[in-house]
Design a protein around this motif. Structure first.
Motif, PDB file in Angstrom:
ATOM      1  N   ASP B   1      -1.805  16.328   6.962  1.00 60.07           N
ATOM      2  CA  ASP B   1      -1.198  15.854   5.724  1.00 60.07           C
ATOM      3  C   ASP B   1      -2.157  14.909   4.998  1.00 60.07           C
ATOM      4  OD1 ASP B   1       2.213  15.607   6.935  1.00 60.07           O
ATOM      5  OD2 ASP B   1       1.133  17.216   5.925  1.00 60.07           O
ATOM      6  N   GLY B   2      -2.276  15.108   3.675  1.00 60.41           N
ATOM      7  CA  GLY B   2      -3.117  14.200   2.913  1.00 60.41           C
ATOM      8  C   GLY B   2      -2.325  12.990   2.502  1.00 60.41           C
ATOM      9  N   GLY B   3      -3.010  11.846   2.457  1.00 61.82           N
ATOM     10  CA  GLY B   3      -2.318  10.650   2.033  1.00 61.82           C
ATOM     11  C   GLY B   3      -3.145   9.413   2.217  1.00 61.82           C
ATOM     12  N   ILE B   4      -2.476   8.294   2.063  1.00 64.09           N
ATOM     13  CA  ILE B   4      -3.122   6.985   2.190  1.00 64.09           C
ATOM     14  C   ILE B   4      -2.452   6.232   3.325  1.00 64.09           C
ATOM     15  CG2 ILE B   4      -3.667   4.829   1.039  1.00 64.09           C
ATOM     16  CD1 ILE B   4      -3.392   6.282  -1.612  1.00 64.09           C
ATOM     17  N   THR B   5      -3.228   5.688   4.211  1.00 62.24           N
ATOM     18  CA  THR B   5      -2.680   4.901   5.311  1.00 62.24           C
ATOM     19  C   THR B   5      -3.148   3.463   5.192  1.00 62.24           C
ATOM     20  OG1 THR B   5      -4.521   5.531   6.747  1.00 62.24           O
ATOM     21  CG2 THR B   5      -2.540   6.872   6.857  1.00 62.24           C
ATOM     22  N   GLN B   6      -2.252   2.570   5.495  1.00 64.46           N
ATOM     23  CA  GLN B   6      -2.563   1.144   5.534  1.00 64.46           C
ATOM     24  C   GLN B   6      -2.103   0.617   6.893  1.00 64.46           C
ATOM     25  OE1 GLN B   6      -0.918   0.325   1.136  1.00 64.46           O
ATOM     26  NE2 GLN B   6      -1.894  -1.470   2.053  1.00 64.46           N
ATOM     27  N   SER B   7      -2.951  -0.200   7.452  1.00 69.43           N
ATOM     28  CA  SER B   7      -2.559  -0.796   8.724  1.00 69.43           C
ATOM     29  C   SER B   7      -3.041  -2.232   8.806  1.00 69.43           C
ATOM     30  CB  SER B   7      -3.143   0.021   9.886  1.00 69.43           C
ATOM     31  OG  SER B   7      -4.564   0.033   9.824  1.00 69.43           O
ATOM     32  N   PRO B   8      -2.289  -3.063   9.541  1.00 68.78           N
ATOM     33  CA  PRO B   8      -0.980  -2.780  10.111  1.00 68.78           C
ATOM     34  C   PRO B   8       0.116  -2.878   9.046  1.00 68.78           C
ATOM     35  CG  PRO B   8      -1.559  -5.033  10.568  1.00 68.78           C
ATOM     36  CD  PRO B   8      -2.734  -4.448   9.834  1.00 68.78           C
ATOM     37  N   HIS B  29     -10.217  11.269  -3.086  1.00 68.41           N
ATOM     38  CA  HIS B  29     -10.197  10.569  -4.369  1.00 68.41           C
ATOM     39  C   HIS B  29     -11.403   9.660  -4.501  1.00 68.41           C
ATOM     40  CE1 HIS B  29      -5.557  10.938  -5.044  1.00 68.41           C
ATOM     41  NE2 HIS B  29      -6.204  12.092  -5.181  1.00 68.41           N
ATOM     42  N   ASP B  30     -11.918   9.589  -5.733  1.00 66.39           N
ATOM     43  CA  ASP B  30     -13.061   8.725  -5.984  1.00 66.39           C
ATOM     44  C   ASP B  30     -12.651   7.261  -6.149  1.00 66.39           C
ATOM     45  OD1 ASP B  30     -14.628  11.324  -7.867  1.00 66.39           O
ATOM     46  OD2 ASP B  30     -15.287  10.493  -5.948  1.00 66.39           O
ATOM     47  N   GLN B  82      -8.140 -18.157  -0.336  1.00 62.79           N
ATOM     48  CA  GLN B  82      -6.960 -17.703  -1.089  1.00 62.79           C
ATOM     49  C   GLN B  82      -5.828 -18.694  -0.834  1.00 62.79           C
ATOM     50  OE1 GLN B  82      -3.978 -16.515  -3.041  1.00 62.79           O
ATOM     51  NE2 GLN B  82      -5.900 -15.474  -3.432  1.00 62.79           N
ATOM     52  N   LYS B  83      -5.367 -19.325  -1.897  1.00 59.39           N
ATOM     53  CA  LYS B  83      -4.453 -20.458  -1.742  1.00 59.39           C
ATOM     54  C   LYS B  83      -3.046 -20.060  -1.330  1.00 59.39           C
ATOM     55  CE  LYS B  83      -6.996 -23.285  -5.066  1.00 59.39           C
ATOM     56  NZ  LYS B  83      -6.955 -23.980  -6.376  1.00 59.39           N
ATOM     57  N   ASN B  84      -2.632 -18.888  -1.698  1.00 61.28           N
ATOM     58  CA  ASN B  84      -1.270 -18.451  -1.385  1.00 61.28           C
ATOM     59  C   ASN B  84      -1.305 -16.992  -0.943  1.00 61.28           C
ATOM     60  OD1 ASN B  84       1.488 -18.312  -1.143  1.00 61.28           O
ATOM     61  ND2 ASN B  84       1.845 -18.031  -3.325  1.00 61.28           N
ATOM     62  N   PRO B  85      -1.776 -16.715   0.260  1.00 59.38           N
ATOM     63  CA  PRO B  85      -2.019 -15.332   0.669  1.00 59.38           C
ATOM     64  C   PRO B  85      -0.789 -14.543   1.095  1.00 59.38           C
ATOM     65  CG  PRO B  85      -2.646 -16.823   2.416  1.00 59.38           C
ATOM     66  CD  PRO B  85      -2.257 -17.675   1.249  1.00 59.38           C
ATOM     67  N   THR B  86       0.309 -15.210   1.368  1.00 58.93           N
ATOM     68  CA  THR B  86       1.496 -14.497   1.832  1.00 58.93           C
ATOM     69  C   THR B  86       2.018 -13.606   0.719  1.00 58.93           C
ATOM     70  OG1 THR B  86       2.103 -16.199   3.424  1.00 58.93           O
ATOM     71  CG2 THR B  86       3.873 -14.770   2.608  1.00 58.93           C
ATOM     72  N   ALA B  87       2.046 -12.295   0.978  1.00 67.48           N
ATOM     73  CA  ALA B  87       2.446 -11.327  -0.043  1.00 67.48           C
ATOM     74  C   ALA B  87       2.481  -9.942   0.575  1.00 67.48           C
ATOM     75  CB  ALA B  87       1.473 -11.339  -1.230  1.00 67.48           C
ATOM     76  N   PHE B  88       2.916  -8.974  -0.236  1.00 70.27           N
ATOM     77  CA  PHE B  88       2.890  -7.565   0.129  1.00 70.27           C
ATOM     78  C   PHE B  88       1.685  -6.944  -0.567  1.00 70.27           C
ATOM     79  CE2 PHE B  88       4.538  -3.957   2.026  1.00 70.27           C
ATOM     80  CZ  PHE B  88       4.921  -2.954   1.151  1.00 70.27           C
ATOM     81  N   TYR B  89       0.806  -6.302   0.203  1.00 72.51           N
ATOM     82  CA  TYR B  89      -0.433  -5.753  -0.348  1.00 72.51           C
ATOM     83  C   TYR B  89      -0.371  -4.232  -0.346  1.00 72.51           C
ATOM     84  CZ  TYR B  89      -2.346 -10.431  -0.097  1.00 72.51           C
ATOM     85  OH  TYR B  89      -2.562 -11.778  -0.296  1.00 72.51           O
ATOM     86  N   LEU B  90      -0.686  -3.662  -1.488  1.00 72.28           N
ATOM     87  CA  LEU B  90      -0.634  -2.215  -1.662  1.00 72.28           C
ATOM     88  C   LEU B  90      -2.002  -1.671  -2.037  1.00 72.28           C
ATOM     89  CD1 LEU B  90       2.697  -2.138  -3.617  1.00 72.28           C
ATOM     90  CD2 LEU B  90       2.294  -0.872  -1.510  1.00 72.28           C
ATOM     91  N   CYS B  91      -2.370  -0.607  -1.367  1.00 70.34           N
ATOM     92  CA  CYS B  91      -3.605   0.106  -1.665  1.00 70.34           C
ATOM     93  C   CYS B  91      -3.238   1.399  -2.386  1.00 70.34           C
ATOM     94  CB  CYS B  91      -4.346   0.409  -0.371  1.00 70.34           C
ATOM     95  SG  CYS B  91      -5.882   1.328  -0.567  1.00 70.34           S
ATOM     96  N   ALA B  92      -4.052   1.818  -3.319  1.00 75.64           N
ATOM     97  CA  ALA B  92      -3.800   3.050  -4.059  1.00 75.64           C
ATOM     98  C   ALA B  92      -5.102   3.784  -4.292  1.00 75.64           C
ATOM     99  CB  ALA B  92      -3.118   2.744  -5.385  1.00 75.64           C
ATOM    100  N   SER B  93      -4.989   5.059  -4.606  1.00 71.54           N
ATOM    101  CA  SER B  93      -6.171   5.834  -4.962  1.00 71.54           C
ATOM    102  C   SER B  93      -5.816   6.808  -6.072  1.00 71.54           C
ATOM    103  CB  SER B  93      -6.708   6.603  -3.745  1.00 71.54           C
ATOM    104  OG  SER B  93      -5.849   7.656  -3.383  1.00 71.54           O
ATOM    105  N   SER B  94      -6.842   7.243  -6.796  1.00 69.02           N
ATOM    106  CA  SER B  94      -6.653   8.248  -7.833  1.00 69.02           C
ATOM    107  C   SER B  94      -7.888   9.130  -7.883  1.00 69.02           C
ATOM    108  CB  SER B  94      -6.380   7.613  -9.196  1.00 69.02           C
ATOM    109  OG  SER B  94      -7.494   6.866  -9.633  1.00 69.02           O
ATOM    110  N   ILE B  95      -7.692  10.345  -8.363  1.00 66.34           N
ATOM    111  CA  ILE B  95      -8.795  11.296  -8.383  1.00 66.34           C
ATOM    112  C   ILE B  95      -9.864  10.874  -9.378  1.00 66.34           C
ATOM    113  CG2 ILE B  95      -7.807  12.877 -10.097  1.00 66.34           C
ATOM    114  CD1 ILE B  95      -8.821  15.161  -8.218  1.00 66.34           C
ATOM    115  N   ALA B  96      -9.413  10.160 -10.419  1.00 64.71           N
ATOM    116  CA  ALA B  96     -10.355   9.660 -11.418  1.00 64.71           C
ATOM    117  C   ALA B  96      -9.685   8.529 -12.169  1.00 64.71           C
ATOM    118  CB  ALA B  96     -10.751  10.780 -12.387  1.00 64.71           C
ATOM    119  N   ALA B  97     -10.453   7.824 -12.944  1.00 62.63           N
ATOM    120  CA  ALA B  97      -9.904   6.718 -13.728  1.00 62.63           C
ATOM    121  C   ALA B  97      -8.876   7.242 -14.723  1.00 62.63           C
ATOM    122  CB  ALA B  97     -11.031   6.009 -14.475  1.00 62.63           C
ATOM    123  N   ALA B  98      -7.832   6.453 -14.950  1.00 65.78           N
ATOM    124  CA  ALA B  98      -6.782   6.714 -15.924  1.00 65.78           C
ATOM    125  C   ALA B  98      -5.825   7.823 -15.512  1.00 65.78           C
ATOM    126  CB  ALA B  98      -7.356   7.032 -17.309  1.00 65.78           C
TER     127      ALA B  98
END
Lengths: 114, 112
Positions: B1-8, B29-30, B82-98
């Motif tokens: 399956d194609g996709g994006i994985t983030q860990s942990p 994706h570039d 980073q003064k306030n690092p607690t947060a939810f972090y999301l990674c994304a990708s796209s085949i090209a800009a825009a």
């Protein structure tokens, strides 16, 4: 510069009722527009997109959106809400510069009441 | 399956420690992106990369660093600056800009 405004941070509907989530954008060039859905503690899932062509765009899960240039709007609708539609919804506009980044609205939380 | 994985999925760190969040994609994706999400603030862009060995700062890059040594990988380091690092972090990708971006499942970082 592009910007996105989502009217209403929380929207509540009854199951079976019409869902309408509002999005207005500002863009100096023809925009690319997107709607994403996010369930708790998950990533964003693309619902639909508008780039060019037909202004009424159909997406997944029965959602659709209409691009109205004169109103600078891209509202998201669904004729009949399901309990599973409860989530947070984000409207986004693409930055037409070479960055390709998306500018997101603040999000609208949809509550569906039984 | 194609996709994006983030860990942990969940990460806990003590204040003053650097921490690296993983993001891998097999979509060929570039472009790749890192966003930070805080309640009521939508998503804010931290860094992005449109090609291997090149990346640019986003809107809130201070206190973060990235690398892009391989097309499929774009790790994010949250530094002690980073003064306030607690947060939810999301990674994304796209085949090209825009074009549309595809998101990973996110990493929730808690720093105490």
């Amino acid at each position: 510069a592009q910007s996105v405004t989502q009217l209403g941070s929380h929207v509540s509907v009854s199951e079976g009722a019409l869902v309408l989530l509002r999005c207005n954008y500002s863009s100096s060039v023809p925009p690319y527009l997107f709607w994403y859905v996010q369930y708790p503690n998950q990533g964003l899932q693309l619902l639909l997109k508008y780039t060019t062509g037909a202004t009424l765009v159909k997406g997944i899960n029965g959602f659709e959106a209409e691009f109205k240039k004169s109103e600078t709007s891209f509202h998201l609708t669904k004729p009949s809400a399901h309990m599973s539609d409860a989530a947070e919804y984000f409207c986004a506009v693409s930055d037409h510069s070479n960055t390709g980044k998306l500018i997101f609205g603040q999000g609208t939380t949809l509550q569906v009441k039984p | 399956d194609g996709g994006i994985t983030q860990s942990p999925k969940y990460l806990f760190r003590k204040e003053g420690q650097n921490v690296t969040l993983s993001c891998e994609q097999n979509l060929n994706h570039d472009a790749m992106y890192w966003y930070r999400q805080d309640p009521g603030q939508g998503l804010r862009l931290i860094y992005y990369s449109q090609i291997v060995n090149d990346f640019q700062k986003g809107d809130i890059a201070e206190g973060y660093s990235v690398s892009r040594e391989k097309k499929e990988s774009f790790p994010l380091t949250v530094t002690s600056a980073q003064k306030n690092p607690t947060a939810f972090y999301l990674c994304a990708s796209s085949i090209a800009a825009a074009t549309e971006q595809y998101f990973g499942p996110g990493t929730r970082l808690t720093v105490t």
